[in-house]
Design an enzyme around this catalytic site. Structure first.
Site, PDB file in Angstrom:
ATOM      1  N   ASP A  13       3.209   9.053   4.024  1.00  0.00           N
ATOM      2  CA  ASP A  13       4.673   8.989   3.975  1.00  0.00           C
ATOM      3  C   ASP A  13       5.334  10.190   4.636  1.00  0.00           C
ATOM      4  OD1 ASP A  13       4.467   6.597   2.408  1.00  0.00           O
ATOM      5  OD2 ASP A  13       3.946   7.893   0.727  1.00  0.00           O
ATOM      6  N   LYS A  16       5.655   8.887   9.940  1.00  0.00           N
ATOM      7  CA  LYS A  16       4.929   8.566  11.173  1.00  0.00           C
ATOM      8  C   LYS A  16       5.660   7.504  11.994  1.00  0.00           C
ATOM      9  CE  LYS A  16       1.253   7.698   8.590  1.00  0.00           C
ATOM     10  NZ  LYS A  16       1.577   8.351   7.333  1.00  0.00           N
ATOM     11  N   GLY A  40       3.131   1.270   4.806  1.00  0.00           N
ATOM     12  CA  GLY A  40       4.415   0.576   4.919  1.00  0.00           C
ATOM     13  C   GLY A  40       5.487   1.499   5.427  1.00  0.00           C
ATOM     14  N   HIS A  41       6.291   0.993   6.341  1.00  0.00           N
ATOM     15  CA  HIS A  41       7.470   1.747   6.731  1.00  0.00           C
ATOM     16  C   HIS A  41       8.524   0.797   7.270  1.00  0.00           C
ATOM     17  CE1 HIS A  41       4.362   2.281   9.943  1.00  0.00           C
ATOM     18  NE2 HIS A  41       5.218   1.477  10.493  1.00  0.00           N
ATOM     19  N   THR A 131      -2.544   0.906  -4.543  1.00  0.00           N
ATOM     20  CA  THR A 131      -1.410   0.025  -4.277  1.00  0.00           C
ATOM     21  C   THR A 131      -1.691  -1.394  -4.786  1.00  0.00           C
ATOM     22  OG1 THR A 131      -2.299  -0.500  -2.099  1.00  0.00           O
ATOM     23  CG2 THR A 131      -0.717   1.323  -2.224  1.00  0.00           C
ATOM     24  N   GLN A 226      -1.447   6.170   6.121  1.00  0.00           N
ATOM     25  CA  GLN A 226      -1.726   7.129   5.033  1.00  0.00           C
ATOM     26  C   GLN A 226      -1.738   8.573   5.576  1.00  0.00           C
ATOM     27  OE1 GLN A 226      -4.252   4.241   4.967  1.00  0.00           O
ATOM     28  NE2 GLN A 226      -2.533   3.240   4.030  1.00  0.00           N
TER      29      GLN A 226
HETATM   30  P1  IMP Z   1      -5.246   2.207  -2.022  1.00  0.00           P
HETATM   31  O1  IMP Z   1      -5.203   2.630  -0.590  1.00  0.00           O
HETATM   32  O2  IMP Z   1      -4.320   1.075  -2.336  1.00  0.00           O
HETATM   33  O3  IMP Z   1      -6.636   1.973  -2.499  1.00  0.00           O
HETATM   34  O4  IMP Z   1      -4.710   3.443  -2.907  1.00  0.00           O
HETATM   35  C1  IMP Z   1      -5.437   4.667  -2.998  1.00  0.00           C
HETATM   36  C2  IMP Z   1      -4.484   5.855  -3.026  1.00  0.00           C
HETATM   37  O5  IMP Z   1      -3.854   5.995  -1.744  1.00  0.00           O
HETATM   38  C3  IMP Z   1      -3.332   5.732  -4.030  1.00  0.00           C
HETATM   39  O6  IMP Z   1      -3.045   7.024  -4.521  1.00  0.00           O
HETATM   40  C4  IMP Z   1      -2.169   5.245  -3.192  1.00  0.00           C
HETATM   41  O7  IMP Z   1      -0.921   5.579  -3.748  1.00  0.00           O
HETATM   42  C5  IMP Z   1      -2.444   5.990  -1.898  1.00  0.00           C
HETATM   43  N1  IMP Z   1      -1.870   5.324  -0.718  1.00  0.00           N
HETATM   44  C6  IMP Z   1      -2.342   4.234  -0.087  1.00  0.00           C
HETATM   45  N2  IMP Z   1      -1.580   3.937   0.979  1.00  0.00           N
HETATM   46  C7  IMP Z   1      -0.612   4.858   1.025  1.00  0.00           C
HETATM   47  C8  IMP Z   1       0.479   5.096   1.934  1.00  0.00           C
HETATM   48  O8  IMP Z   1       0.696   4.381   2.923  1.00  0.00           O
HETATM   49  N3  IMP Z   1       1.275   6.170   1.644  1.00  0.00           N
HETATM   50  C9  IMP Z   1       1.032   6.997   0.600  1.00  0.00           C
HETATM   51  N4  IMP Z   1       0.025   6.821  -0.263  1.00  0.00           N
HETATM   52  C10 IMP Z   1      -0.793   5.753  -0.049  1.00  0.00           C
END
Ligand code: IMP
Length: 425
Positions: A13, A16, A40-41, A131, A226
């Protein structure tokens, strides 16, 4: 223009999308190479606004080719929903402009069920705060060599056999361990096959597409998702995502040689945020944090969760510069700090009575204490500034301090949400 990789250098976040948008004007191809619809953006181009999770953000720029690389995990249902949203806005998403690697792994319905069931079952303190999009379970199946790849959509018998094999194992977990209903093979198969005809025309060999692009003298932007400290190897494990978010994965995740990655831009916010669980040494849990979270609009695009807020962490950034081989940096949201008397920054850590410039290993992070310094604030609105020399001296000092400490040139400074609110140095 040369080929560019854009990566987030904190916990995601960082903004980007804005720089993909800026640089997409000069490049021909935009490629995603890892992650999935956990990202997501919101992108606004020529009055068209879209919250994108999966489709590369270059899609709103006419004429750009967008590719989804083999390193991405793709939810076929979400992909088709995004296609429909974009079609509704008059965006060209035809298969000659939006292409998916045949090797890309698919997030299946059982991956999403497993992701949520697991998180629910974990005790407080152990939860990752995922997520819930099925990202981790999909990567697990990929590495376990039982995943479903996009190319399998064209072979219904193989697809059904893979679903049956997966459910044989996963249904035991669902019913015996998590106390939820088993999934039926036919229901999962039908759900995926219903969208298969919309996906198959987009399948291609992304690696060869890119080779051809370069043979024609085109330039490519690799769009990271990410942030580096969510990297499966180098992040604050286990509180990370399930892919390699570092710039090097732009090569493996799209099928190109690392010598094609000319410029690596790290996107870094003027402060730090984090979504989900995990260590965050400079986190601020007070009214100032709340105020800055609100003025920075720090709420997740994917889950709507409020982002945790904290100060800039120089050791985190130093590690990011090293892990990514950053060539330069874009600093975002400097305007959010505008009314602070002074701006606290974590300069170093103290661990076992000794100060260190390094970001401590996750296992010892709970014992480490941030050593804070502070820079004077500039206390005025900078959102209209477009030239470096017009920034207040205190703001320039803040940028130059970060630059010096991380040893990497800050080329761009973003001072507002508008598309053109960027100072190029
Ligand atoms: P996952 O990617 O859904 O497995 O989540 C694993 C960790 O990465 C969690 O702490 C999420 O909040 C974080 N996370 C996943 N995608 C994003 C993103 O696009 N922005 C910020 N945090 C993310």
């Amino acid at each position: 223009m040369s080929n560019v990789v854009i990566v987030g250098v904190q916990w995601g976040d960082e903004g980007k999308g804005k720089f993909v948008d800026l640089l997409a004007q000069e490049i021909d191809y935009v490629v995603r190479f890892q992650g999935g619809n956990n990202a997501g953006h919101t992108v606004i181009v020529d009055g068209k606004k879209a919250a994108l999770h999966l489709v590369p953000s270059g899609i709103l720029h006419e004429g750009k080719i967008c590719l989804i690389g083999n390193g991405v995990v793709l939810d076929p249902v979400v992909f088709v929903e995004e296609l429909d949203t974009l079609i509704g806005q008059g965006v060209d998403v035809s298969p000659n402009r939006l292409k998916i690697s045949s090797k890309t792994h698919l997030i299946m319905p059982y991956h999403k069920v497993l992701d949520k069931a697991r998180e629910n079952k974990l005790e407080k303190g152990q939860k990752i705060g995922t997520t819930g999009r099925g990202i981790g379970p999909c990567y697990e199946d990929k590495v376990g060599r039982v995943g479903v790849r996009a190319s399998d959509l064209a072979d219904p018998d193989l697809l059904k056999a893979k679903i049956a094999a997966a459910l044989k194992e996963k249904n035991v977990l669902f019913t015996a361990l998590y106390g939820i209903d088993a999934l039926a093979v036919d229901a999962v198969f039908d759900e995926v096959m219903a969208v298969a005809p919309r996906i198959i025309p987009h399948l291609t060999d992304v690696s060869s597409e890119l080779e051809q692009a370069w043979n024609e003298g085109k330039s490519v932007l690799f769009e990271g998702a990410q942030g580096i400290h969510l990297d499966i190897d180098h992040g604050t494990y286990p509180f990370v995502t399930s892919s390699n978010t570092v710039s090097g994965n732009a090569a493996a995740g799209s099928g190109v040689g690392p010598n094609k990655l000319d410029r690596i831009i790290g996107i870094l916010k003027a402060y730090t945020t984090r979504v989900g669980e995990g260590p965050f040494p400079t986190e601020l849990n007070d009214a100032t944090g709340e105020l800055l979270r609100t003025s920075g609009g720090e709420f997740g695009v994917t889950t709507g969760r409020p982002r945790r807020f904290g100060w800039q962490d120089i050791p985190v950034l130093r590690e990011s510069a090293r892990l990514n081989g950053l060539t330069d940096v874009a600093l975002t949201k400097l305007d959010v700090l505008s009314y602070m008397d002074e701006i606290p920054i974590c300069a170093r850590y103290e661990l076992n009575g000794q100060e260190t410039d390094a970001f401590p290993f996750p296992a010892v992070l709970p014992d480490a204490k941030p050593v804070m310094t502070a820079m004077p604030g500039w206390k005025c609105d900078i959102s209209g500034v477009r030239k470096w020399e017009d920034l207040p001296e205190a703001a320039r000092n803040y940028v130059e301090y970060v630059e010096r400490e991380i040893g990497c040139h800050i080329t761009y400074v973003s001072v507002g949400p508008e598309r053109d609110s960027i100072i190029i140095r």
